[in-house]
Design a protein around this motif. Structure first.
Motif, PDB file in Angstrom:
ATOM      1  N   UNK A 389      -6.290  -2.216  12.336  1.00 30.45           N
ATOM      2  CA  UNK A 389      -5.373  -1.082  12.393  1.00 30.45           C
ATOM      3  C   UNK A 389      -4.552  -0.992  11.113  1.00 30.45           C
ATOM      4  N   UNK A 390      -3.982  -2.141  10.699  1.00 28.27           N
ATOM      5  CA  UNK A 390      -3.181  -2.144   9.472  1.00 28.27           C
ATOM      6  C   UNK A 390      -4.052  -1.862   8.249  1.00 28.27           C
ATOM      7  N   UNK A 391      -5.236  -2.455   8.208  1.00 31.30           N
ATOM      8  CA  UNK A 391      -6.125  -2.271   7.068  1.00 31.30           C
ATOM      9  C   UNK A 391      -6.486  -0.799   6.891  1.00 31.30           C
ATOM     10  N   UNK A 392      -6.858  -0.138   7.988  1.00 31.64           N
ATOM     11  CA  UNK A 392      -7.256   1.256   7.899  1.00 31.64           C
ATOM     12  C   UNK A 392      -6.080   2.153   7.552  1.00 31.64           C
ATOM     13  N   UNK A 399      -7.716   3.617  -1.399  1.00 34.60           N
ATOM     14  CA  UNK A 399      -8.766   2.632  -1.109  1.00 34.60           C
ATOM     15  C   UNK A 399      -8.594   1.313  -1.844  1.00 34.60           C
ATOM     16  N   UNK A 400      -7.814   1.302  -2.923  1.00 40.14           N
ATOM     17  CA  UNK A 400      -7.620   0.063  -3.671  1.00 40.14           C
ATOM     18  C   UNK A 400      -6.402  -0.731  -3.259  1.00 40.14           C
ATOM     19  N   UNK A 401      -5.680  -0.258  -2.229  1.00 38.70           N
ATOM     20  CA  UNK A 401      -4.407  -0.892  -1.898  1.00 38.70           C
ATOM     21  C   UNK A 401      -4.572  -2.328  -1.415  1.00 38.70           C
ATOM     22  N   UNK A 402      -5.574  -2.585  -0.590  1.00 34.75           N
ATOM     23  CA  UNK A 402      -5.768  -3.955  -0.086  1.00 34.75           C
ATOM     24  C   UNK A 402      -5.994  -4.921  -1.244  1.00 34.75           C
ATOM     25  N   UNK A 403      -6.918  -4.592  -2.119  1.00 37.16           N
ATOM     26  CA  UNK A 403      -7.212  -5.473  -3.244  1.00 37.16           C
ATOM     27  C   UNK A 403      -6.019  -5.646  -4.157  1.00 37.16           C
ATOM     28  N   UNK A 404      -5.245  -4.578  -4.344  1.00 44.06           N
ATOM     29  CA  UNK A 404      -4.113  -4.667  -5.251  1.00 44.06           C
ATOM     30  C   UNK A 404      -3.006  -5.552  -4.692  1.00 44.06           C
ATOM     31  N   UNK A 405      -2.857  -5.547  -3.362  1.00 41.94           N
ATOM     32  CA  UNK A 405      -1.861  -6.446  -2.758  1.00 41.94           C
ATOM     33  C   UNK A 405      -2.322  -7.897  -2.870  1.00 41.94           C
ATOM     34  N   UNK A 406      -3.613  -8.147  -2.762  1.00 49.46           N
ATOM     35  CA  UNK A 406      -4.137  -9.492  -3.024  1.00 49.46           C
ATOM     36  C   UNK A 406      -3.769  -9.935  -4.434  1.00 49.46           C
ATOM     37  N   UNK A 422     -13.007  -2.469 -11.265  1.00 51.56           N
ATOM     38  CA  UNK A 422     -12.632  -1.082 -11.501  1.00 51.56           C
ATOM     39  C   UNK A 422     -13.404  -0.064 -10.703  1.00 51.56           C
ATOM     40  N   UNK A 423     -14.641  -0.359 -10.326  1.00 54.15           N
ATOM     41  CA  UNK A 423     -15.457   0.575  -9.555  1.00 54.15           C
ATOM     42  C   UNK A 423     -15.760   0.069  -8.147  1.00 54.15           C
ATOM     43  N   UNK A 424     -15.145  -1.027  -7.744  1.00 52.88           N
ATOM     44  CA  UNK A 424     -15.324  -1.549  -6.381  1.00 52.88           C
ATOM     45  C   UNK A 424     -14.040  -2.279  -5.993  1.00 52.88           C
ATOM     46  N   UNK A 425     -13.156  -1.592  -5.297  1.00 55.98           N
ATOM     47  CA  UNK A 425     -11.833  -2.110  -5.003  1.00 55.98           C
ATOM     48  C   UNK A 425     -11.823  -3.231  -3.969  1.00 55.98           C
ATOM     49  N   UNK A 426     -12.987  -3.528  -3.392  1.00 57.73           N
ATOM     50  CA  UNK A 426     -13.063  -4.596  -2.391  1.00 57.73           C
ATOM     51  C   UNK A 426     -13.580  -5.902  -2.980  1.00 57.73           C
ATOM     52  N   UNK A 465       2.206  -4.879   2.577  1.00 57.66           N
ATOM     53  CA  UNK A 465       1.185  -3.998   2.019  1.00 57.66           C
ATOM     54  C   UNK A 465       1.456  -2.548   2.392  1.00 57.66           C
ATOM     55  N   UNK A 466       1.838  -2.315   3.636  1.00 55.72           N
ATOM     56  CA  UNK A 466       2.141  -0.955   4.063  1.00 55.72           C
ATOM     57  C   UNK A 466       3.363  -0.420   3.332  1.00 55.72           C
ATOM     58  N   UNK A 467       4.349  -1.290   3.139  1.00 56.80           N
ATOM     59  CA  UNK A 467       5.532  -0.882   2.390  1.00 56.80           C
ATOM     60  C   UNK A 467       5.203  -0.526   0.955  1.00 56.80           C
ATOM     61  N   UNK A 468       4.339  -1.331   0.343  1.00 60.24           N
ATOM     62  CA  UNK A 468       3.912  -1.062  -1.025  1.00 60.24           C
ATOM     63  C   UNK A 468       3.153   0.255  -1.090  1.00 60.24           C
ATOM     64  N   UNK A 469       2.305   0.499  -0.096  1.00 59.40           N
ATOM     65  CA  UNK A 469       1.534   1.737  -0.070  1.00 59.40           C
ATOM     66  C   UNK A 469       2.457   2.951   0.022  1.00 59.40           C
ATOM     67  N   UNK A 470       3.488   2.842   0.838  1.00 61.54           N
ATOM     68  CA  UNK A 470       4.426   3.963   0.968  1.00 61.54           C
ATOM     69  C   UNK A 470       5.183   4.188  -0.338  1.00 61.54           C
ATOM     70  N   UNK A 471       5.578   3.099  -0.995  1.00 53.24           N
ATOM     71  CA  UNK A 471       6.290   3.236  -2.268  1.00 53.24           C
ATOM     72  C   UNK A 471       5.378   3.830  -3.337  1.00 53.24           C
TER      73      UNK A 471
END
Length: 475
Positions: A389-392, A399-406, A422-426, A465-471
């Motif tokens: 749920x959080x991931x989606x 689409x790059x938010x998960x990888x960027x938080x890592x 750069x061409x595959x955010x996962x 991660x969700x907070x970062x995405x909102x910012x």
């Protein structure tokens, strides 16, 4: 033998305390850069809490003005094969400057360029006997486009889906990801993407080659930005043979994979390839002076420089300057003297072994792959409902938010600098300098495992991660 440079437990604790403190203090913005260069870059680094000010860089270690020690697992996108500021390369550049020789005379025969070209073509082997020097990988790709067209008298260009060849217009025309091309107007006509990497893709390639419209098939022997995609060996050999059959030049972009990054001087050497042209750059000067090289056959070179009239038909202002050539020669000396290719093969395999073992328990880790000291960790969407749920939620934001938080967590909490592809955010890139030590590998693996475990066990990772995405949306 004990490595005296290895940090003690107390030093590691101190670093973690400083990192923890730094995580709650905003990094100062460089106002001049923001005002006069690229304000969005500064905003992005501030958002990710990665706007560090580095005061000293040596080998694999980066030191900041607030006392932090960072391990570089990105290598400037495979620039720092010999490590940061290798003393031998720095010394060679100092001697060259002190000699007060013809650094940029232009109207002479630069002996250092001839020497470097001889070294490079000898190491590359096969039909690669000539070199054109330039200042970057993108510029090398541009030269390859022009030279291929001159040699074949054809206009079309084939390239691999998912490729990354550079950000100049010709290089951009060989990239299928619209993110890089949107907003820059029409690209070169006559370019065509084809699926690459597996034997089953050869039919599509041959269909296009058989039209005899294409001057070159330009491909990376390992696609780095597409997610560290290691091709089937037979695919590359068969692709080369098809190019020969239909009169299309087989051109390898080894900007990230060359100069022993994958263990061999060229990744092509793993597969016994004999390309018509190879593009090198990034690591060629030890990360200190911009330099690139297009290696080519005598036949291709003669198609361009075919007469006295055409002796200067393709040049580049800084292409053969003495500092760049000296840096290239010194870098080759270090790579060979310190057996960094062998080191990349052995320690790269050990790095992947440790990563696979450490990350095996975690459902979101799909694969760990690579060649030599160029590796990637591929993540997949979680199956567990509490994670999915959080991931989606924030993947819908970007689409790059998960990888960027890592990436942010590794940097902020553990002092590991890396980046997603750069061409595959996962896919998380793991590419330290070839001088990396066993204990630096152990330190990085432990850090990556800790962050991945946090992903699977802690709500704080997802809430942040969700907070970062909102910012990010509001920035």
């Amino acid at each position: 033998m004990r490595d005296c440079s290895r940090p003690t437990c107390s030093t590691q604790r101190k670093n973690k305390e400083q990192m923890s403190a730094a995580s709650v203090v905003s990094t100062p913005v460089d106002h001049l850069y923001s005002e006069h260069v690229n304000p969005q870059w500064v905003r992005l680094l501030n958002l990710l809490q990665m706007n560090a000010r580095y005061t000293r860089c040596a080998g694999v270690e980066l030191f900041t003005d607030d006392g932090r020690r960072i391990l570089d697992y990105l290598s400037g996108y495979c620039v720092h094969n010999t490590g940061h500021n290798h003393p031998a390369v720095v010394e060679a550049l100092g001697h060259e400057l002190a000699a007060s020789g013809p650094g940029m005379l232009q109207s002479h025969v630069p002996e250092l360029a001839g020497e470097l070209a001889a070294r490079l073509t000898d190491l590359a082997g096969g039909r690669l006997r000539r070199a054109f020097f330039c200042s970057s990988g993108s510029e090398g790709v541009e030269a390859a486009i022009k030279f291929a067209r001159a040699h074949t008298r054809r206009d079309g260009l084939l390239y691999g889906e998912g490729a990354f060849h550079g950000l100049t217009c010709g290089a951009l025309s060989l990239m299928s990801d619209r993110f890089w091309t949107d907003g820059f107007g029409p690209m070169l006509p006559g370019t065509q993407a084809v699926p690459v990497g597996q034997v089953r893709d050869l039919g599509v390639l041959e269909k296009h080659l058989s039209t005899k419209k294409f001057a070159a098939f330009i491909v990376e022997p390992l696609q780095s930005e597409a997610g560290i995609r290691v091709f089937e060996a037979e695919y590359l050999r068969a692709a080369q043979e098809l190019c020969r059959r239909y009169g299309t030049l087989f051109v390898l972009d080894e900007v990230q994979t060359g100069l022993y990054r994958t263990g061999e001087f060229l990744a092509a050497h793993h597969y016994g390839l004999d390309p018509d042209m190879v593009v090198l750059a990034k690591a060629l000067s030890g990360g200190l002076i911009p330099v690139g090289a297009l290696l080519m056959s005598e036949a291709v070179c003669s198609s361009v420089y075919s007469s006295l009239k055409r002796a200067i038909v393709h040049t580049s202002t800084f292409s053969e300057n003495a500092l760049a050539m000296r840096a290239g020669l010194a870098t080759l000396d270090v790579l060979q003297r310190e057996h960094l290719g062998e080191r990349a093969l052995l320690l790269g395999a050990e790095l992947r072994r440790q990563l696979r073992e450490a990350l095996a328990p975690f459902e979101m880790v799909r694969d760990v792959r690579g060649l030599g000291m160029l590796s990637g960790i591929e993540f997949a969407a979680p199956r567990a409902l509490r994670l999915r749920i959080a991931f989606e939620s924030f993947r819908r934001i970007h689409p790059g938010m998960f990888g960027q938080v890592l990436v942010m967590r590794l940097f902020r909490d553990h002092g590991i600098l890396t980046q997603i592809c750069g061409n595959n955010f996962m896919v998380l890139k793991v590419a330290p300098p070839l001088v990396v030590s066993e204990w630096q590998i152990e330190e990085a693996v432990n850090a990556i495992r800790a962050v991945v475990e946090l992903v699977h066990t802690s709500t704080s990772f997802w809430s942040e991660a969700l907070g970062l995405a909102r910012r990010a949306v509001n920035v």
